[in-house]
Structures are given as C-alpha cells and as structure tokens.
Design a protein around this motif. Structure first.
Motif, PDB file in Angstrom:
ATOM      1  N   VAL A  18      13.943  -3.408  -1.387  1.00 15.68           N
ATOM      2  CA  VAL A  18      13.835  -1.960  -1.161  1.00 15.68           C
ATOM      3  C   VAL A  18      13.215  -1.684   0.200  1.00 15.68           C
ATOM      4  CG1 VAL A  18      12.706   0.172  -1.934  1.00 15.68           C
ATOM      5  CG2 VAL A  18      13.782  -1.344  -3.603  1.00 15.68           C
ATOM      6  N   LEU A  19      12.175  -2.413   0.546  1.00 15.70           N
ATOM      7  CA  LEU A  19      11.528  -2.233   1.844  1.00 15.70           C
ATOM      8  C   LEU A  19      12.488  -2.520   2.997  1.00 15.70           C
ATOM      9  CD1 LEU A  19       8.136  -3.873   0.904  1.00 15.70           C
ATOM     10  CD2 LEU A  19       8.347  -1.584   1.908  1.00 15.70           C
ATOM     11  N   ARG A  20      13.255  -3.595   2.866  1.00 17.72           N
ATOM     12  CA  ARG A  20      14.207  -3.941   3.929  1.00 17.72           C
ATOM     13  C   ARG A  20      15.258  -2.854   4.092  1.00 17.72           C
ATOM     14  NH1 ARG A  20      14.426  -9.855   1.240  1.00 17.72           N
ATOM     15  NH2 ARG A  20      12.712 -10.839   2.397  1.00 17.72           N
ATOM     16  N   THR A  70      21.899  -7.028  -8.847  1.00 18.74           N
ATOM     17  CA  THR A  70      20.973  -7.887  -8.098  1.00 18.74           C
ATOM     18  C   THR A  70      19.895  -7.043  -7.431  1.00 18.74           C
ATOM     19  OG1 THR A  70      22.192  -7.786  -6.011  1.00 18.74           O
ATOM     20  CG2 THR A  70      22.843  -9.511  -7.582  1.00 18.74           C
ATOM     21  N   PRO A  71      18.695  -7.587  -7.215  1.00 14.04           N
ATOM     22  CA  PRO A  71      17.663  -6.852  -6.494  1.00 14.04           C
ATOM     23  C   PRO A  71      18.116  -6.405  -5.102  1.00 14.04           C
ATOM     24  CG  PRO A  71      16.695  -8.730  -7.612  1.00 14.04           C
ATOM     25  CD  PRO A  71      18.187  -8.869  -7.767  1.00 14.04           C
ATOM     26  N   GLU A  72      18.925  -7.232  -4.431  1.00 14.30           N
ATOM     27  CA  GLU A  72      19.404  -6.851  -3.097  1.00 14.30           C
ATOM     28  C   GLU A  72      20.266  -5.598  -3.170  1.00 14.30           C
ATOM     29  OE1 GLU A  72      17.925 -10.770  -3.212  1.00 14.30           O
ATOM     30  OE2 GLU A  72      19.590  -9.949  -4.392  1.00 14.30           O
ATOM     31  N   ILE A  87       6.880  -1.653   9.046  1.00 10.71           N
ATOM     32  CA  ILE A  87       6.305  -1.079   7.831  1.00 10.71           C
ATOM     33  C   ILE A  87       4.785  -1.235   7.865  1.00 10.71           C
ATOM     34  CG2 ILE A  87       6.154  -1.333   5.323  1.00 10.71           C
ATOM     35  CD1 ILE A  87       9.122  -2.288   5.469  1.00 10.71           C
ATOM     36  N   ALA A  88       4.081  -0.126   7.666  1.00 10.77           N
ATOM     37  CA  ALA A  88       2.620  -0.140   7.659  1.00 10.77           C
ATOM     38  C   ALA A  88       2.116  -0.591   6.291  1.00 10.77           C
ATOM     39  CB  ALA A  88       2.080   1.245   7.985  1.00 10.77           C
ATOM     40  N   THR A 125      19.177   2.003  -3.680  1.00 13.01           N
ATOM     41  CA  THR A 125      18.028   2.908  -3.782  1.00 13.01           C
ATOM     42  C   THR A 125      17.819   3.642  -2.467  1.00 13.01           C
ATOM     43  OG1 THR A 125      16.944   1.575  -5.487  1.00 13.01           O
ATOM     44  CG2 THR A 125      15.536   3.032  -4.187  1.00 13.01           C
ATOM     45  N   ALA A 126      17.938   2.923  -1.359  1.00  9.24           N
ATOM     46  CA  ALA A 126      17.809   3.569  -0.045  1.00  9.24           C
ATOM     47  C   ALA A 126      18.931   4.576   0.177  1.00  9.24           C
ATOM     48  CB  ALA A 126      17.801   2.517   1.060  1.00  9.24           C
ATOM     49  N   GLU A 127      20.148   4.235  -0.230  1.00  9.86           N
ATOM     50  CA  GLU A 127      21.272   5.176  -0.117  1.00  9.86           C
ATOM     51  C   GLU A 127      21.009   6.432  -0.948  1.00  9.86           C
ATOM     52  OE1 GLU A 127      24.049   5.130   1.620  1.00  9.86           O
ATOM     53  OE2 GLU A 127      24.134   3.080   2.414  1.00  9.86           O
TER      54      GLU A 127
END
Length: 315
Positions: free
Chosen positions: A23-25, A200-202, A67-68, A208-210
């Motif tokens: 998700v972060l990526r 898959t998590p990927e 990412i902070a 999720t980002a979309e």
C-alpha cells in the motif's frame, strides 16, 4: 466537520508489513501525480529507530519512497494517545492487521473518529462481514462487524472499505488446510460448490491506491476487488492441471469442521476453515469488481501458482 473539505492532502498509513508495504509503495507512486499529497507511516519506536537489520532496510526504502515516519504503538497506546497522533492527518489507511489482539481494531477506529479524521480506510481487507454476520466461529470477524457499526453510526468521518477476500498465498498455506502439496490433496470447506475470493497483497496495494484517488470519490461504502474467485472444485481442477497428476479430493463438511473446532478450541486454522465453509460472504463475482470495471488486471490463482509454485519445486 473536516469531511466537507474536498482536499485530502496528508495521509497516514498504519503498518508496513505484508499489506502495509504494498500500500505504501502504491500510494507513493500515486502521490507523485498529486503535488500536495504527503504520505506518512506509523511504526513502533523500535522499528522506526532501528540502526540495522530488516527494520533499517525497510526504513531506508520508506525514505527512498518519500514517506515520513511517525512513531506510535497501536497495541500499547490508548484511544487518547492514538487520537492525538491521528489528528494531524486528513486520511488514515489502516494496514495493521490482527496482530494487536482483540479490541485493537475497535480502539483504532474510536481514535480515528475522535480525532475527526476526514477519511478512513479501516482494516477490513477481507471478507464481507455484513453478509457473514456474527457467530461465524471467528471472533475477530465479529469485531470487524462492530467496526462497521461504529463507522455507520457517525457522519463526521467518511469511510471506504476495500473487500479483498483472503490473501492469495493463504489459500495455499498448509496452515489453512485446504491445499496439501505433499499429498496432492485439495480439501473443500463445506461444499465443492462453495467459492473463495483471493487477492495478492501487491494487487490490494495497487487497487487501494486507485480507489483512494478515484474521482468521483468513494464515500461511506464497500468497494469489492478480486484477484480471482473460484470454487473448491475449480481449485482442485486447477491444481490437477498444474501438477499434472490426479488430485485427491476430500470434502470437509460443516459437521466435521465444527467437531474439529470443539476438539481443538485454540486452533486458529480450524476456526478459519469453519468460518469459510459457507455459500456467501467470502466470495463475489470478479466480473463485478472495481478492478474488472476499470480494466485493471490482477493476479489469478493460476498465475500465482506459475510464479510461486513452479512444478519442479513442488513438495
């Protein structure tokens, strides 16, 4: 009320594990196209300050992604402390999983609501808890339903649930007990016609980002995605073709699964097998999902097998 503000610029992601990192990526890639959006991640202090090992390697990757890091402990911190952390952010995406123990997801949700966060993606990356309801045999699923009740009982925080089914790898995990590679056995849970949705998590991270950046924005609703949906019969056929040998097929009916839970009350795998032995709530038509409607390709069970279980290395 912050949710009336269409500008969501500061995003905090909880966790950087099996789902959190994808998700972060994906969020980092998307944020590059949105100049005002900044992404942060909440890590436990020992992970945030590690000077060597995997924690340090992960922190270095987060730095490269822009990412902070924010320090906090979802298990140890109470509602007030977490609310104070969350208050600085317009949106929170919860990728923390169930590792915090019973009550943790309710506590996180209470802290998000108390902080007045404008937009929240709760840890609901799984089955359709509304359809499953209470009494599935999985206590954590009951808690997930309570989280939905909390979100629906208020109007200040907009929420989006991403329903994903199980992680694809879990279907093939020996601990789940559906696929036994060594004996070339597939066990159906409840009925050979019952199905399971898996992603898959990927793919979950990317989708999720979309969904997060989609316009018009999703508000106060569940969005369904899927890498694949297949019945246990289709799974057995798939593995038979993959292995090139006759697959042993065993039906674990509800009575047998309930007996296993009674005899082994602390066996998490037994409880999951019972919870998945149902005709609804754990699977949905892939053709009707967000990714299918958007024309976004996802990894099927067959593609996952080809990549991670090449025949030459099967047990």
């Amino acid at each position: 009320m912050k949710s009336t503000n269409p500008s969501i610029n500061t995003v905090l992601i909880l966790g950087a594990g099996e789902l959190g990192l994808p998700v972060l990526r994906a969020m980092s890639r998307q944020a590059q196209r949105h100049a005002n959006v900044t992404i942060s991640v909440l890590l436990r202090p020992e992970a945030a300050r590690a000077v060597s090992g995997p924690h340090r390697a992960r922190r270095d990757e987060l730095m490269r992604l822009g990412i902070a890091v924010v320090e906090g402990d979802l298990q140890q911190n109470g509602v007030q402390a977490l609310s104070a952390l969350f208050r600085s952010f317009d949106a929170v995406i919860n990728c923390s999983g169930f590792v915090g123990g019973a009550g943790t997801q309710i506590k996180i949700t209470q802290a998000v609501l108390q902080a007045g966060v404008a937009r929240y993606f709760p840890w609901q990356f799984g089955v359709d808890y509304d359809v499953v309801g209470k009494g599935s045999g999985q206590q954590v699923w009951d808690e997930q339903l309570e989280v939905r009740h909390l979100l629906r009982a208020q109007r200040a925080t907009e929420w989006v649930i991403v329903s994903t089914g199980i992680f694809t790898s879990y279907l093939f995990d020996p601990g789940f007990g559906v696929v036994d590679a060594a004996s070339k056995t597939v066990r159906a849970l409840g009925d050979w016609r019952y199905a399971v949705t898996l992603t898959t998590p990927e793919d979950i991270g990317r989708l999720t980002a979309e969904i997060f950046f989609h316009r018009p924005a999703f508000r106060n609703q569940a969005v369904y995605i899927a890498g694949d949906t297949l019945t246990y019969r289709e799974l057995a056929d798939l593995l038979q073709a993959h292995w090139g040998v006759e697959v042993n097929r065993t039906l674990l009916d509800s009575a047998r699964l309930q007996e296993a839970v009674r005899n082994h009350p602390h066996d998490v795998g037994a409880k999951y097998r019972l919870a998945f032995a149902r005709p609804d709530g754990v699977a949905w038509d892939k053709a009707a999902t967000f990714n299918a409607r958007q024309g976004l390709l996802t990894t099927t069970a067959g593609q996952w097998l080809a990549r991670y279980w090449p025949v030459a290395h099967d047990g």
